[in-house]
Design an enzyme around this catalytic site. Structure first.
Site, PDB file in Angstrom:
ATOM      1  N   HIS A 372     -23.230  29.317   8.311  1.00  0.00           N
ATOM      2  CA  HIS A 372     -22.530  29.901   7.158  1.00  0.00           C
ATOM      3  C   HIS A 372     -22.983  31.315   6.833  1.00  0.00           C
ATOM      4  CE1 HIS A 372     -20.687  26.055   5.738  1.00  0.00           C
ATOM      5  NE2 HIS A 372     -21.725  25.539   6.369  1.00  0.00           N
ATOM      6  N   LYS A 563     -18.347  34.642  -8.387  1.00  0.00           N
ATOM      7  CA  LYS A 563     -19.087  34.205  -7.188  1.00  0.00           C
ATOM      8  C   LYS A 563     -20.547  34.476  -7.454  1.00  0.00           C
ATOM      9  CE  LYS A 563     -16.528  37.191  -4.825  1.00  0.00           C
ATOM     10  NZ  LYS A 563     -16.034  36.670  -3.564  1.00  0.00           N
ATOM     11  N   ARG A 564     -21.439  33.970  -6.592  1.00  0.00           N
ATOM     12  CA  ARG A 564     -22.851  34.311  -6.759  1.00  0.00           C
ATOM     13  C   ARG A 564     -23.027  35.829  -6.766  1.00  0.00           C
ATOM     14  NH1 ARG A 564     -26.608  30.015  -6.551  1.00  0.00           N
ATOM     15  NH2 ARG A 564     -28.129  31.696  -6.763  1.00  0.00           N
ATOM     16  N   LYS A 569     -21.928  41.175  -1.811  1.00  0.00           N
ATOM     17  CA  LYS A 569     -20.628  40.845  -2.415  1.00  0.00           C
ATOM     18  C   LYS A 569     -20.100  41.995  -3.281  1.00  0.00           C
ATOM     19  CE  LYS A 569     -21.707  35.858  -2.514  1.00  0.00           C
ATOM     20  NZ  LYS A 569     -20.648  35.158  -1.752  1.00  0.00           N
ATOM     21  N   THR A 671     -14.499  31.199  -0.123  1.00  0.00           N
ATOM     22  CA  THR A 671     -13.585  30.092  -0.403  1.00  0.00           C
ATOM     23  C   THR A 671     -12.915  30.289  -1.768  1.00  0.00           C
ATOM     24  OG1 THR A 671     -15.570  28.889  -1.086  1.00  0.00           O
ATOM     25  CG2 THR A 671     -14.602  28.277   1.025  1.00  0.00           C
ATOM     26  N   LYS A 675      -8.895  29.772  -3.316  1.00  0.00           N
ATOM     27  CA  LYS A 675      -8.486  29.154  -4.581  1.00  0.00           C
ATOM     28  C   LYS A 675      -7.588  30.107  -5.366  1.00  0.00           C
ATOM     29  CE  LYS A 675     -12.866  26.789  -4.311  1.00  0.00           C
ATOM     30  NZ  LYS A 675     -14.295  26.834  -4.666  1.00  0.00           N
TER      31      LYS A 675
HETATM   32  C1  26Q Z   1     -32.187  28.179   2.367  1.00  0.00           C
HETATM   33  C2  26Q Z   1     -33.554  27.984   2.460  1.00  0.00           C
HETATM   34  C3  26Q Z   1     -34.307  27.748   1.324  1.00  0.00           C
HETATM   35  C4  26Q Z   1     -33.671  27.697   0.084  1.00  0.00           C
HETATM   36  C5  26Q Z   1     -32.304  27.889  -0.003  1.00  0.00           C
HETATM   37  C6  26Q Z   1     -31.560  28.132   1.130  1.00  0.00           C
HETATM   38  C7  26Q Z   1     -30.096  28.339   1.032  1.00  0.00           C
HETATM   39  C8  26Q Z   1     -29.353  27.617   0.121  1.00  0.00           C
HETATM   40  C9  26Q Z   1     -27.973  27.803   0.018  1.00  0.00           C
HETATM   41  C10 26Q Z   1     -29.440  29.241   1.843  1.00  0.00           C
HETATM   42  C11 26Q Z   1     -28.070  29.426   1.740  1.00  0.00           C
HETATM   43  C12 26Q Z   1     -27.322  28.706   0.833  1.00  0.00           C
HETATM   44  C13 26Q Z   1     -25.878  28.855   0.656  1.00  0.00           C
HETATM   45  C14 26Q Z   1     -25.109  29.603   1.420  1.00  0.00           C
HETATM   46  C15 26Q Z   1     -23.673  29.734   1.182  1.00  0.00           C
HETATM   47  O1  26Q Z   1     -23.153  29.249   0.182  1.00  0.00           O
HETATM   48  N1  26Q Z   1     -22.928  30.383   2.085  1.00  0.00           N
HETATM   49  C16 26Q Z   1     -21.518  30.553   1.918  1.00  0.00           C
HETATM   50  O2  26Q Z   1     -20.872  29.459   2.560  1.00  0.00           O
HETATM   51  C17 26Q Z   1     -19.499  29.463   2.291  1.00  0.00           C
HETATM   52  C18 26Q Z   1     -18.908  28.210   2.902  1.00  0.00           C
HETATM   53  O3  26Q Z   1     -18.846  28.328   4.289  1.00  0.00           O
HETATM   54  C19 26Q Z   1     -18.849  30.726   2.814  1.00  0.00           C
HETATM   55  O4  26Q Z   1     -17.498  30.730   2.415  1.00  0.00           O
HETATM   56  C20 26Q Z   1     -19.544  31.958   2.266  1.00  0.00           C
HETATM   57  O5  26Q Z   1     -19.031  33.122   2.884  1.00  0.00           O
HETATM   58  C21 26Q Z   1     -21.028  31.855   2.503  1.00  0.00           C
HETATM   59  O6  26Q Z   1     -21.701  32.935   1.891  1.00  0.00           O
END
Ligand code: 26Q
Length: 831
Positions: A372, A563-564, A569, A671, A675
């Site tokens: 991702h 979004k975050r 972004k 995503t 929406k």
């Molecule tokens: C990793 C290690 C330790 C702590 C936290 C994490 C961690 C947690 C969540 C790393 C990444 C995430 C989330 C990533 C994320 O939401 N990515 C998004 O995924 C979506 C679904 O595929 C995409 O549409 C987005 O582009 C992408 O940013």
């Protein structure tokens, strides 16, 4: 201690009559739960009414759950398991009513009991067990799997505390704990009988078995119990109910026996506590929180409990592990559950007596990995040292996987030591690290990205060497979102209008929305489309008023970015544009002005200082703009606190312009963009992630494109001088001057210095200034289009009509056709 062997309690459940699906039956059950189960006779909080209704619905879900399980058992078909550290489910009540087709009945039932469904629904907390896109994607996927009637189970963690609540204090983000389980969770069913033990610490011990073969076992461990809680996942009006199984960490009984008997009462309780900490809190970080031991524990805990559970299910009907890979598939949601690779090897080798090659065959055939992100800082690496102390037996296995893999590489490219170093699962250096993404690639039969561009970039950059070796592993699965929650539920007005125009087929086959295309030329239809959007803008304005205390004029263009908060972004680009519009107003450059309300929302990771400054800047700019009488209704800005699933349900319906403005090449898919599109918003965006496919589907005329492409971004970096960009654009220079002069922090000197420096002294890594002019021009084109309501409405209809591709039903059908290969299994009919 001898325990009496007990009989198995197994009554005949087939003669229980099916529960009534009418309002009167539901009302009767709600009343009984309220009075007899919860022991209440009045409720001013709404909580007990809510819990009673959920229990009545859950009973109806349980019937279908059982029918689904029996059908899956009977079919004895292949199953897939979606392993994810995050499931951002949001609220379940509305969705369950919708999918069961009980909305009207429940409304009537509650009305007859003297309350309103809408009011009762407000008692439900969001299940915020995720950060953002990746977690919500998992939730949409579960909805689609149940709707497509394929045997997929979600495995995740039952965090006691979900994503933090965001409060805004003087413009600053303040995090508050989200103790979402405080009042209980009536949707879940605890299943202690399926608890699993998960090992930590200790050491590997090698020994010879009876045949004289060398074997290993993991000994002197501290074990933690994984207790499953099942949540029902109903399909859309099809009788299927799938399962989301969430693990809670609990201390094992040995703590009580060993420690307590020795008299170390306080120590024993502390140990118990440590065990239960594992599932205490979701890490609120959507980039990475590298090196945190507790996070690695969470990851292994999920992987181990889920695999043991899948193997337990398998062994109920099979003698050994032969054929396991033909009937089981594990989809890894990013690298977070990648310990599953080594854990499956361990279970097969140490616990089930397989040889390496047999175990590897099973593991590598049953694992599939979804990536991702391309951002290097988000790629997971764990210190080898941490593996050695926490998961020593897993480290043995990872090193063996790596040794055998590198052997394969050196046979293919003899003497290419640089390639060996590049591709090694272990990154050498001061502190050796395990590269989780490489481990996932080596051990999976499928590796996919989440949008066409993203998947291409994966094979060209991050996984280039692996693509050279195994091109057949790599594929794309463009993301999607569930149209039940993100159109039918969030936008009942538009859904009704669409039903009337083209029938209801779109709810299960979103491609049917194309039938709306000719209606874009129908003036009467356009007028009704506008009326619906107007209603939804009112609802959104009410949310903004209530939570951000800003009054939005519903005749203005609703321009939304939620979004975050992350530099890539580029919320900053959006804010710079607002400052530019403000500057134009102050200069009197307001000919043909299109009034605009700009909404920004999103959470910053608590440790991400720059993201937090961007939130503060957004709030301060909003304060100045909204408070300046010269602006006179031409421009409003609000920062919406605590952006979450439930807020998005209102936001996506009321938005008109969807901001998807990431630095090209950095947003894997997005995503939220989907929406918004479904709900008739028009995208202003870069050629990034799924935006590219959104534009292809909608047509270039129905998309406001700007900015450098991914390739141009990388080419431009050499010799990029943000100061020269400022010098060459007088309007941008004015914006930067306003910022530098402290116009938005008059009593908070120096507050935004880091933001300014990032854009200037530090080279503007995210190319905000490089894209500023293009962005302003695209915004002008958007405003121009908005001045002609007929034209805008046409574009809006055409966006919804073209959004069919972005249904998660399509995405899941592709995962299934190309990776999982599961049959459709409808539930057994009730007797
Ligand atoms: C990793 C290690 C330790 C702590 C936290 C994490 C961690 C947690 C969540 C790393 C990444 C995430 C989330 C990533 C994320 O939401 N990515 C998004 O995924 C979506 C679904 O595929 C995409 O549409 C987005 O582009 C992408 O940013």
């Amino acid at each position: 201690m001898s325990r009496r062997k007990s009989t198995i309690f197994r009554p005949d459940l087939d003669d229980i009559p099916a529960l009534g699906m009418d309002a009167a039956s539901i009302a009767g059950d709600v009343k009984r739960y309220f009075s007899h189960t919860l022991g209440r006779h009045r409720d001013s909080s709404g909580r007990y009414a809510y819990a009673s209704l959920v229990m009545a619905l859950r009973d109806r879900l349980v019937e279908r759950w059982r029918n689904t399980r029996m059908a899956y058992d009977e079919a004895n078909s292949k199953k897939a398991f979606y392993l994810s550290l995050e499931f951002l489910m949001g609220r379940a009540l509305g969705n369950s009513l919708l999918n069961l087709g009980l909305e009207e009945q429940a409304t009537d039932a509650l009305q007859n009991l003297g309350t309103a469904l809408e009011e009762v629904s407000e008692s439900e907390r969001d299940a915020g067990l995720g950060n953002g896109g990746l977690g919500r994607l998992a939730a949409c996927f579960l909805d689609s799997c149940a709707t497509l009637q394929i045997p997929v189970m979600g495995y995740g963690l039952r965090y006691e505390y979900g994503m933090f609540r965001q409060e805004i204090d003087n413009g600053f983000q303040v995090e508050a704990p989200d103790h979402w389980l405080r009042d209980g969770n009536p949707w879940e069913i605890e299943r202690p009988e399926y608890s699993q033990r998960v090992k930590f610490g200790g050491r590997s011990e090698f020994y010879r078995d009876q045949e004289g073969d060398l074997k290993a076992r993991w000994v002197d461990t501290l074990d933690v119990l994984a207790v499953p809680y099942d949540v029902p996942v109903p399909g859309y009006r099809n009788g299927t109910v799938n399962t989301l199984r969430l693990w809670k960490a609990a201390a094992t009984d040995e703590f009580d026996l060993d420690e307590f008997n020795r008299g170390d009462y306080a120590d024993a309780v502390a140990m118990k506590n440590a065990a239960e900490h594992i599932t205490m809190v979701l890490y609120p970080n959507d980039a990475s929180e590298n090196g945190k031991e507790l996070r690695l524990k969470q990851q292994y805990f999920l992987a181990s409990a889920s695999l043991q559970d899948a193997i337990r299910q398998w062994l109920r009907r099979h003698e050994g592990c032969d054929g396991f890979a033909d009937k089981n598939c594990f989809q890894l949601n990013d690298t977070h559950p990648t310990c599953a690779v080594a854990e499956l090897m361990r279970l097969l080798l140490d616990e089930h007596g397989l040889e390496w090659d047999e175990a590897w065959e099973i593991t590598s055939r049953s694992m599939a990995y979804t990536n991702h992100t391309l951002l290097p800082e988000a790629l997971e690496k764990w210190p080898v040292r941490m593996f050695r102390t926490l998961l020593p037996r897993l480290l043995d296995i990872i090193l063996e996987i790596n040794a055998r893999f590198l052997e394969q590489v050196s046979l293919r490219w003899p003497g290419d030591t640089d390639r060996l170093r590049r591709m090694s699962i272990i990154e050498e250096g001061d502190e050796a690290q395990v590269r989780m993404a490489y481990l996932a690639v080596v051990a999976s039969s499928s590796v996919n990205g989440v949008a066409e561009l993203h998947s291409q970039l994966l094979t060209q950059h991050l996984f280039r060497d692996f693509h050279d070796l195994w091109p057949e592993k790599f594929n794309n699965k463009t993301n999607g979102v569930t149209p039940r929650r993100w159109l039918q539920w969030s936008n009942p007005g538009l859904a009704a209008l669409i039903d009337e125009a083209i029938g209801e087929g779109w709810k299960k086959d979103l491609a049917e929305l194309r039938k709306l295309e000719p209606l874009a030329d129908d003036a009467a239809f356009r007028a009704r489309w506008r009326e619906v959007k107007q209603d939804n803008k009112l609802r959104l304005a009410a949310l903004v008023e209530a939570d951000a205390h800003v009054c939005f004029d519903t005749d203005a263009l609703f321009d939304v970015q939620v979004k975050r908060i992350h530099e890539y972004k580029r919320q900053l680009l959006n804010i710079l544009h607002v400052i530019h519009l403000y500057d134009r107003i102050k200069r009197g450059d307001v000919r043909n002005w299109v009034p605009r309300c700009v909404l920004i929302g999103g959470k910053a990771a608590p440790g991400y200082a720059m993201a937090k400054q961007i939130i503060k800047l957004a709030n301060n700019v909003a304060h100045v703009v909204n408070g300046d009488p010269d602006v006179d209704g031409r421009l409003k800005m609000a920062f919406l606190p605590d952006y979450r699933v439930t807020a998005m349900e209102v936001i996506c319906a009321g938005a008109e312009l969807s901001e998807q403005i990431s630095t090209a090449g950095k947003e894997a898919s997005g995503t939220g963009n989907m929406k918004f599109m479904m709900n008739g918003a028009i995208t202003i965006g870069t050629l990034d992630g799924a935006n590219i496919e959104i534009r292809e589907e909608a047509g270039a005329d129905n998309f406001f494109l700007f900015g450098l492409s991914a390739e141009e971004v990388e080419k431009r970096r050499a010799g990029y001088d943000p100061r020269a960009v400022i010098a060459g654009d007088p309007e941008l220079a004015r914006v930067m001057d306003l910022l530098a002069a402290g116009h938005f922090n008059r009593f908070e000197p120096g507050l935004f210095d880091d933001v300014i420096r990032a854009l200037t002294d530090h080279g503007d890594y995210w190319m905000v200034l490089a894209d500023f002019r293009g962005y302003v021009e695209a915004q002008q084109r958007a405003a121009e289009a908005y001045r002609d309501p007929e034209r805008w409405t046409r574009m809006s209809i055409l966006n919804t009509a073209a959004s069919g591709k972005f249904s998660s039903d399509r995405t899941i059908a592709e995962y299934n056709r190309e990776i999982w290969k599961l049959p459709v299994v409808p539930p057994k009919p009730s007797k």
